[in-house]
Motif scaffolding. Structure first.
Motif, PDB file in Angstrom:
ATOM      1  N   SER A 111      -2.111  -3.812   8.284  1.00  0.00           N
ATOM      2  CA  SER A 111      -1.259  -3.385   7.174  1.00  0.00           C
ATOM      3  C   SER A 111       0.150  -3.059   7.642  1.00  0.00           C
ATOM      4  O   SER A 111       0.386  -2.761   8.810  1.00  0.00           O
ATOM      5  CB  SER A 111      -1.870  -2.179   6.461  1.00  0.00           C
ATOM      6  OG  SER A 111      -1.960  -1.082   7.334  1.00  0.00           O
ATOM      7  N   TYR A 112       1.059  -3.149   6.691  1.00  0.00           N
ATOM      8  CA  TYR A 112       2.431  -2.713   6.915  1.00  0.00           C
ATOM      9  C   TYR A 112       2.963  -2.111   5.628  1.00  0.00           C
ATOM     10  O   TYR A 112       2.513  -2.444   4.535  1.00  0.00           O
ATOM     11  CB  TYR A 112       3.333  -3.857   7.400  1.00  0.00           C
ATOM     12  CG  TYR A 112       3.464  -5.035   6.461  1.00  0.00           C
ATOM     13  CD1 TYR A 112       4.376  -5.018   5.408  1.00  0.00           C
ATOM     14  CD2 TYR A 112       2.688  -6.174   6.634  1.00  0.00           C
ATOM     15  CE1 TYR A 112       4.498  -6.098   4.551  1.00  0.00           C
ATOM     16  CE2 TYR A 112       2.813  -7.259   5.785  1.00  0.00           C
ATOM     17  CZ  TYR A 112       3.726  -7.217   4.745  1.00  0.00           C
ATOM     18  OH  TYR A 112       3.846  -8.289   3.898  1.00  0.00           O
ATOM     19  N   ASP A 113       3.904  -1.195   5.785  1.00  0.00           N
ATOM     20  CA  ASP A 113       4.560  -0.567   4.643  1.00  0.00           C
ATOM     21  C   ASP A 113       5.875  -1.279   4.362  1.00  0.00           C
ATOM     22  O   ASP A 113       6.589  -1.677   5.287  1.00  0.00           O
ATOM     23  CB  ASP A 113       4.849   0.910   4.922  1.00  0.00           C
ATOM     24  CG  ASP A 113       3.587   1.763   4.936  1.00  0.00           C
ATOM     25  OD1 ASP A 113       2.510   1.260   4.553  1.00  0.00           O
ATOM     26  OD2 ASP A 113       3.687   2.934   5.326  1.00  0.00           O
ATOM     27  N   PHE A 114       6.180  -1.427   3.077  1.00  0.00           N
ATOM     28  CA  PHE A 114       7.472  -1.970   2.677  1.00  0.00           C
ATOM     29  C   PHE A 114       8.550  -0.905   2.877  1.00  0.00           C
ATOM     30  O   PHE A 114       8.287   0.285   2.660  1.00  0.00           O
ATOM     31  CB  PHE A 114       7.479  -2.341   1.189  1.00  0.00           C
ATOM     32  CG  PHE A 114       6.583  -3.477   0.799  1.00  0.00           C
ATOM     33  CD1 PHE A 114       6.586  -4.681   1.478  1.00  0.00           C
ATOM     34  CD2 PHE A 114       5.756  -3.348  -0.305  1.00  0.00           C
ATOM     35  CE1 PHE A 114       5.773  -5.733   1.076  1.00  0.00           C
ATOM     36  CE2 PHE A 114       4.944  -4.391  -0.717  1.00  0.00           C
ATOM     37  CZ  PHE A 114       4.954  -5.589  -0.022  1.00  0.00           C
ATOM     38  N   PRO A 115       9.767  -1.316   3.216  1.00  0.00           N
ATOM     39  CA  PRO A 115      10.874  -0.357   3.177  1.00  0.00           C
ATOM     40  C   PRO A 115      11.137   0.052   1.719  1.00  0.00           C
ATOM     41  O   PRO A 115      10.752  -0.671   0.789  1.00  0.00           O
ATOM     42  CB  PRO A 115      12.059  -1.133   3.744  1.00  0.00           C
ATOM     43  CG  PRO A 115      11.572  -2.469   4.128  1.00  0.00           C
ATOM     44  CD  PRO A 115      10.168  -2.629   3.680  1.00  0.00           C
ATOM     45  N   PRO A 116      11.791   1.188   1.487  1.00  0.00           N
ATOM     46  CA  PRO A 116      12.000   1.674   0.113  1.00  0.00           C
ATOM     47  C   PRO A 116      12.657   0.664  -0.823  1.00  0.00           C
ATOM     48  O   PRO A 116      12.278   0.578  -1.996  1.00  0.00           O
ATOM     49  CB  PRO A 116      12.890   2.909   0.307  1.00  0.00           C
ATOM     50  CG  PRO A 116      12.553   3.385   1.686  1.00  0.00           C
ATOM     51  CD  PRO A 116      12.276   2.138   2.487  1.00  0.00           C
ATOM     52  N   ASP A 117      13.612  -0.124  -0.337  1.00  0.00           N
ATOM     53  CA  ASP A 117      14.269  -1.091  -1.225  1.00  0.00           C
ATOM     54  C   ASP A 117      13.308  -2.185  -1.679  1.00  0.00           C
ATOM     55  O   ASP A 117      13.406  -2.687  -2.798  1.00  0.00           O
ATOM     56  CB  ASP A 117      15.518  -1.692  -0.572  1.00  0.00           C
ATOM     57  CG  ASP A 117      15.211  -2.479   0.691  1.00  0.00           C
ATOM     58  OD1 ASP A 117      14.463  -1.974   1.557  1.00  0.00           O
ATOM     59  OD2 ASP A 117      15.725  -3.608   0.822  1.00  0.00           O
ATOM     60  N   VAL A 118      12.349  -2.544  -0.841  1.00  0.00           N
ATOM     61  CA  VAL A 118      11.365  -3.563  -1.216  1.00  0.00           C
ATOM     62  C   VAL A 118      10.361  -2.975  -2.209  1.00  0.00           C
ATOM     63  O   VAL A 118       9.977  -3.636  -3.173  1.00  0.00           O
ATOM     64  CB  VAL A 118      10.665  -4.146   0.031  1.00  0.00           C
ATOM     65  CG1 VAL A 118       9.563  -5.115  -0.355  1.00  0.00           C
ATOM     66  CG2 VAL A 118      11.683  -4.826   0.939  1.00  0.00           C
TER      67      VAL A 118
END
Length: 164
Positions: free
Chosen positions: A81-88
């Motif tokens: 898994s990975y987290d999106f940056p806030p803008d994404v």
């Protein structure tokens, strides 16, 4: 949990598609433009409902590159898994905090002309190429880079030629 960390991950599959010569297919995202940084990626996409991940990766290959002329070589058995940056997160309407993925290594059995980025109405990619597996982490957007580093390690054995 607050903000994006309270959101679920989107279930997704990814395809590390190897040529007979041991190169891996990367494709350029059509929505980013030719001058964008980190525009190249491996085919990947969402899992529909309770769809089996192995079936989903074949569907995604058909949708994104227009072919399923492949054989399964292996997979990473756990979810990555990975987290999106806030803008994404904001761009996608704050529905998911990131993606959890099952990755599959596949060998392409066809000829290059069988890869059709225009096989469906809304192509995700506008160009593709074969490249060295070791180069994929540098091509990845920073938030996906740890996944691509893992793929480069775990799938290195498939980057060998089969004599063709």
């Amino acid at each position: 949990m607050t903000g994006a960390t309270a959101l679920p991950y989107r279930s997704n599959v990814g395809a590390a598609l190897f040529s007979r010569a041991g190169k891996i297919l990367v494709a350029r995202r059509a929505d980013l433009g030719p001058d964008a940084a980190y525009q190249w990626q491996l085919p990947q996409g969402g899992i529909d409902g309770d769809e089996d991940p192995a079936a989903a990766v074949l569907r995604e290959l058909d949708e994104e590159i227009g072919t399923t002329a492949v054989e399964l070589l292996g997979e990473i058995p756990e979810w990555l898994s990975y987290d999106f940056p806030p803008d994404v997160v904001a761009k996608f309407g704050a529905r998911h905090r990131g993606q959890r993925q099952r990755w599959f290594a596949l060998r392409f059995l066809g000829t290059d002309d069988m890869i059709r980025l225009d096989a469906h109405a809304h192509p995700e990619f506008d160009e593709w190429r074969w490249t060295e597996l070791s180069s994929i982490p540098a091509l990845a957007v920073p938030f996906k880079r740890p996944i691509y580093e893992r793929l480069a390690r775990d799938f290195a054995r498939f980057a060998k030629t089969d004599g063709a």
